[in-house]
Design an enzyme around this catalytic site. Structure first.
Site, PDB file in Angstrom:
ATOM      1  N   GLU A 158      33.705  76.881  59.627  1.00  0.00           N
ATOM      2  CA  GLU A 158      34.504  75.646  59.765  1.00  0.00           C
ATOM      3  C   GLU A 158      35.265  75.518  61.079  1.00  0.00           C
ATOM      4  OE1 GLU A 158      36.851  75.556  56.154  1.00  0.00           O
ATOM      5  OE2 GLU A 158      35.077  75.529  54.888  1.00  0.00           O
ATOM      6  N   GLU A 262      26.955  76.362  50.002  1.00  0.00           N
ATOM      7  CA  GLU A 262      28.040  76.136  49.018  1.00  0.00           C
ATOM      8  C   GLU A 262      27.787  74.862  48.228  1.00  0.00           C
ATOM      9  OE1 GLU A 262      31.927  76.347  50.858  1.00  0.00           O
ATOM     10  OE2 GLU A 262      31.352  77.985  52.169  1.00  0.00           O
TER      11      GLU A 262
HETATM   12  O1  9MR Z   1      36.095  78.220  46.131  1.00  0.00           O
HETATM   13  C1  9MR Z   1      37.110  78.811  46.923  1.00  0.00           C
HETATM   14  C2  9MR Z   1      38.445  78.728  46.198  1.00  0.00           C
HETATM   15  O2  9MR Z   1      38.423  79.551  45.049  1.00  0.00           O
HETATM   16  C3  9MR Z   1      39.567  79.177  47.125  1.00  0.00           C
HETATM   17  O3  9MR Z   1      40.808  78.946  46.501  1.00  0.00           O
HETATM   18  C4  9MR Z   1      39.490  78.396  48.428  1.00  0.00           C
HETATM   19  C5  9MR Z   1      40.507  78.896  49.429  1.00  0.00           C
HETATM   20  O4  9MR Z   1      40.164  80.160  49.895  1.00  0.00           O
HETATM   21  O5  9MR Z   1      38.218  78.562  49.023  1.00  0.00           O
HETATM   22  C6  9MR Z   1      37.183  78.062  48.240  1.00  0.00           C
HETATM   23  O6  9MR Z   1      35.955  78.219  48.930  1.00  0.00           O
HETATM   24  C7  9MR Z   1      35.821  77.523  50.151  1.00  0.00           C
HETATM   25  C8  9MR Z   1      34.981  78.356  51.072  1.00  0.00           C
HETATM   26  O7  9MR Z   1      35.539  79.620  51.225  1.00  0.00           O
HETATM   27  C9  9MR Z   1      34.790  77.673  52.418  1.00  0.00           C
HETATM   28  N1  9MR Z   1      34.287  76.344  52.266  1.00  0.00           N
HETATM   29  C10 9MR Z   1      34.980  75.475  51.331  1.00  0.00           C
HETATM   30  C11 9MR Z   1      35.087  76.172  49.978  1.00  0.00           C
HETATM   31  C12 9MR Z   1      35.754  75.271  48.953  1.00  0.00           C
HETATM   32  O8  9MR Z   1      37.073  75.035  49.339  1.00  0.00           O
END
Ligand code: 9MR
Length: 383
Positions: A158, A262
């Protein structure tokens, strides 16, 4: 005592009976193995096998897994030089036992990186050299420990804005625009056998896509990147499958593979209509924006299945450049979309429901590859 033990036993039996009865006979990963890997993001509760039902279901369906949270910087190296190996070691053990490949997530991100990374010993902003030294140590230490055991790594996550420019993160501010290339250099040296990935959301938005593709081309010329990860946090009606297809073509033209890292499909309304996976972009709860608390009505469930199929058709059409397709979570009950962009809603974005039962969208993906088998399941006859 005896009674309590019996109740516990009965409860455990009914959960496993429910699980056993509803477990699909098909293995999704196997079904698509000539096309691309089928992955799933799993929380620590599952990869440590404390949640046995989910650990078994995931292993019976997927041939790739991504740690949903536990390999982020704050989980792996909360204090300088102090690495937290336990959860990651458990994950590798679970994956190896079940012959599941691992997609590491994530080495360098603007989010969930502890403050110490960007500060010197006096709490002042750290120098470029110090931050680079910490970046190198973090990447090297983790990748070397799991050398040959982690198939692909999201090296940088990102880093782009929607308009295709670089996000103004601390990495960019302190190190400079070359922080991305540096991270890939360190990663390539640490484990030359790992596939190195640049990962982002909205990677199909043309302006952002073109920025990412330009970077991918440059890194590819230097032999530093293998794939772009399109996160694939989709809405039920946006973006179009055509826009997704265009992006796959652009990345393939840049000379890299594509991983969908994802994937999920949000069926709930977004009050401001914005598509993002930026977790700082939350919205307020409104009853009218939480319409499916008692389950997904048949027509919406069908719409969701059609949407999965439309998008998977694109992936299949481009399977030569598609390395993997990973869903962001095993079941609706554990999806991050119950809390984003609005807290406390009941979302239904994944292939398994809250009882771990395969949903119509799961069946639709099976049908897509195996139309005869699906038809015979209805009549109860073998094809
Ligand atoms: O699914 C993840 C969630 O459980 C966490 O709270 C959040 C913050 O770390 O991250 C989510 O996963 C993210 C991923 O790491 C990066 N892309 C976006 C995803 C959804 O927010």
């Amino acid at each position: 005592m005896m009674k309590k033990a019996l109740i516990v036993l009965a409860a455990a039996a009914s959960v496993s009976a429910l699980f056993a009865a509803d477990t699909p006979k098909t293995n999704l990963g196997k079904l698509y193995e000539d096309d691309f890997l089928i992955g799933v993001a799993l929380p620590q509760q599952v990869t440590s096998e404390r949640d046995k039902a989910r650990a078994e279901l995931a292993a019976s369906q997927f041939n790739c897994l991504t740690p949903e949270n536990l390999m982020k910087w704050d989980g792996m190296e909360p204090q300088e030089g102090q690495f937290n190996w336990g959860p990651a070691d458990d994950l590798v053990k679970y994956a190896q036992k079940n012959k599941i490949k691992i997609h590491g997530h994530t080495l360098i991100w603007h989010s969930q990186t502890p403050r110490w990374v960007f500060e010197d010993k006096d709490g002042k902003p750290a120098s470029r050299d110090l931050v680079l030294k910490r970046m190198k140590n973090h990447i090297e230490t983790i990748m070397k420990r799991y050398k040959g055991k982690i198939d692909a790594w999201d090296v940088v996550n990102e880093a782009f804005n929607e308009d295709g420019t670089l996000r103004n993160s601390q990495w960019k501010r302190i190190v400079g625009d070359d922080f991305i290339e540096k991270a890939f250099e360190f990663a390539r040296a640490a484990d030359p056998s790992a596939k190195l990935v640049y990962n982002d959301y909205n990677a199909d938005t043309p302006s952002k896509r073109d920025g990412i593709a330009k970077l991918a081309k440059e890194l590819k010329k230097k032999g530093l990147i293998d794939a772009v990860g399109m996160q694939g946090h989709y809405l039920i009606d946006f973006p179009s499958s055509k826009q997704i297809e265009e992006a796959i073509k652009v990345y393939a033209d840049a000379g890299v593979m594509v991983m969908v890292t994802e994937m999920d499909i949000d069926v709930l309304p977004r009050s401001n209509g914005r598509v993002t996976a930026d977790i700082s972009q939350t919205q307020e709860y409104q009853e009218k924006n939480n319409p499916y608390t008692k389950g997904l009505p048949d027509d919406v469930s069908k719409k969701l299945a059609d949407r999965y199929v439309d998008i998977f058709k694109v992936f299949l059409k481009h399977s030569k450049v598609m390395y993997s397709v990973t869903v962001w979570g095993l079941d609706d009950g554990t999806s991050w979309l119950n809390g984003f962009p609005v807290r406390g809603r009941t979302n239904h974005p994944l292939l398994f429901d809250r009882q771990l039962k395969a949903k119509p969208c799961y069946d639709a993906l099976v049908n897509l590859k195996q139309p005869n088998a699906a038809r015979s399941a209805k009549t109860g006859k073998m094809p």
